[in-house]
Design a protein around this motif. Structure first.
Motif, short mmCIF file in Angstrom:
data_model
loop_
_atom_site.label_atom_id
_atom_site.label_comp_id
_atom_site.label_asym_id
_atom_site.label_seq_id
_atom_site.Cartn_x
_atom_site.Cartn_y
_atom_site.Cartn_z
N TRP A 22 0.86 -1.26 -0.19
CA TRP A 22 -0.08 0.06 0.05
C TRP A 22 1.04 1.28 0.14
O TRP A 22 0.54 2.14 -0.78
CB TRP A 22 -0.99 0.12 1.13
CG TRP A 22 -1.66 1.36 1.44
CD1 TRP A 22 -2.87 1.77 0.74
CD2 TRP A 22 -1.23 2.58 2.40
NE1 TRP A 22 -3.01 3.03 1.33
CE2 TRP A 22 -2.19 3.50 2.06
CE3 TRP A 22 -0.18 2.39 3.08
CZ2 TRP A 22 -2.17 4.65 2.91
CZ3 TRP A 22 -0.06 3.61 3.81
CH2 TRP A 22 -0.96 4.86 3.71
N SER A 26 0.87 3.93 -3.01
CA SER A 26 0.61 5.39 -2.66
C SER A 26 1.69 6.44 -2.87
O SER A 26 1.45 7.36 -3.42
CB SER A 26 0.07 5.60 -1.00
OG SER A 26 -0.85 4.85 -1.00
N LEU A 29 1.61 6.78 -6.69
CA LEU A 29 0.49 7.78 -6.89
C LEU A 29 0.96 9.31 -6.67
O LEU A 29 0.32 9.95 -7.62
CB LEU A 29 -0.70 7.33 -6.38
CG LEU A 29 -1.36 5.86 -6.90
CD1 LEU A 29 -2.39 5.29 -6.07
CD2 LEU A 29 -1.83 6.13 -8.33
N TYR A 30 1.02 9.53 -5.62
CA TYR A 30 1.27 10.84 -5.15
C TYR A 30 2.53 11.41 -5.27
O TYR A 30 2.96 12.54 -4.48
CB TYR A 30 0.77 11.04 -3.51
CG TYR A 30 -0.33 9.98 -3.44
CD1 TYR A 30 -1.73 10.68 -4.18
CD2 TYR A 30 -0.74 9.33 -2.39
CE1 TYR A 30 -2.74 9.74 -4.15
CE2 TYR A 30 -2.11 8.54 -2.14
CZ TYR A 30 -2.97 9.03 -3.04
OH TYR A 30 -4.11 8.41 -2.95
N THR A 54 -9.47 10.25 3.04
CA THR A 54 -9.09 9.82 1.78
C THR A 54 -7.83 8.86 2.10
O THR A 54 -7.02 9.27 3.18
CB THR A 54 -8.84 10.75 0.60
OG1 THR A 54 -7.90 11.66 0.91
CG2 THR A 54 -10.30 11.49 0.44
N ASN A 55 -7.55 7.98 1.08
CA ASN A 55 -6.35 7.42 1.25
C ASN A 55 -5.14 8.36 1.10
O ASN A 55 -4.15 8.43 1.74
CB ASN A 55 -6.36 6.62 -0.29
CG ASN A 55 -4.92 5.63 -0.35
OD1 ASN A 55 -4.56 4.85 0.79
ND2 ASN A 55 -4.10 5.50 -1.35
N ARG A 56 -5.29 9.46 0.19
CA ARG A 56 -4.29 10.50 0.18
C ARG A 56 -4.16 11.17 1.28
O ARG A 56 -2.87 11.59 1.81
CB ARG A 56 -4.71 11.59 -0.99
CG ARG A 56 -3.46 12.67 -0.92
CD ARG A 56 -2.47 12.61 -2.30
NE ARG A 56 -1.46 13.60 -1.94
CZ ARG A 56 -1.44 14.53 -2.77
NH1 ARG A 56 -2.21 14.76 -3.88
NH2 ARG A 56 -0.35 15.35 -2.91
N PHE A 59 -2.21 8.85 3.82
CA PHE A 59 -0.46 8.77 3.50
C PHE A 59 0.23 9.71 3.82
O PHE A 59 1.22 9.74 4.13
CB PHE A 59 -0.34 8.47 1.86
CG PHE A 59 0.84 8.46 1.42
CD1 PHE A 59 1.46 7.56 1.50
CD2 PHE A 59 1.07 9.43 0.51
CE1 PHE A 59 3.02 7.55 0.88
CE2 PHE A 59 2.69 9.51 -0.15
CZ PHE A 59 3.23 8.38 0.09
N GLU A 60 -0.57 10.95 3.23
CA GLU A 60 0.31 12.54 3.76
C GLU A 60 0.31 12.71 5.15
O GLU A 60 1.53 12.99 5.71
CB GLU A 60 -0.32 13.71 2.83
CG GLU A 60 -0.41 13.74 1.45
CD GLU A 60 0.93 13.66 0.70
OE1 GLU A 60 1.84 14.01 1.43
OE2 GLU A 60 0.87 13.49 -0.56
#
Length: 134
Positions: A22, A26, A29-30, A54-56, A59-60
């Motif tokens: 994951w 991620s 993607l980012y 969100t997933n973002r 992650f952030e």
């Protein structure tokens, strides 16, 4: 007992592998950008409660970046040091002192949509009420 330990070991290995996968997806993607930089200027919108996780965002925030909103542009992620420039104090205190922040940020487009982590280029103090929402 040995069978239970083996089950726990394989379960932890599977969960760890899924989390690692994951994170790699991620990160891809980012962080993959198109190298085209944009400068956006807008008034900071202060929002206290985030209901859409969100997933973002997950992650952030694991990396340490925080959400910032510019009016008419939406959500961006910035480093904690840049966030201090945009949130110099509690927005309710800013409301009492009747000032807000106008910011110029630099972002790059991501290959899979959205914007990269923003960098604050400059800030300006405006003598007007801040935009605050819950």
């Amino acid at each position: 007992m040995r069978m239970l330990l083996r089950f726990i070991k394989w379960t932890l290995l599977a969960v760890g592998s899924c989390l690692f996968l994951w994170f790699i997806i991620s990160f891809t993607l980012y962080r993959l950008t198109d190298k085209s930089k944009e400068e956006l200027v807008g008034e900071v919108h202060y929002k206290f409660i985030e209901l859409n996780i969100t997933n973002r965002q997950i992650f952030e925030e694991l990396i340490g970046n925080k959400i910032v909103r510019l009016e008419n542009y939406g959500v961006f992620y910035v480093s904690p040091n840049d966030r201090k420039l945009l949130w110099p104090e509690n927005p309710h205190e800013m409301l009492k002192k009747k000032y807000t922040i106008k910011a110029k940020i630099e972002v790059s487009s991501l290959k899979f949509g959205g914007y990269s982590v923003a960098k604050v280029v400059s800030t300006e103090k405006l003598d007007q009420q801040p935009i605050i929402s819950k």
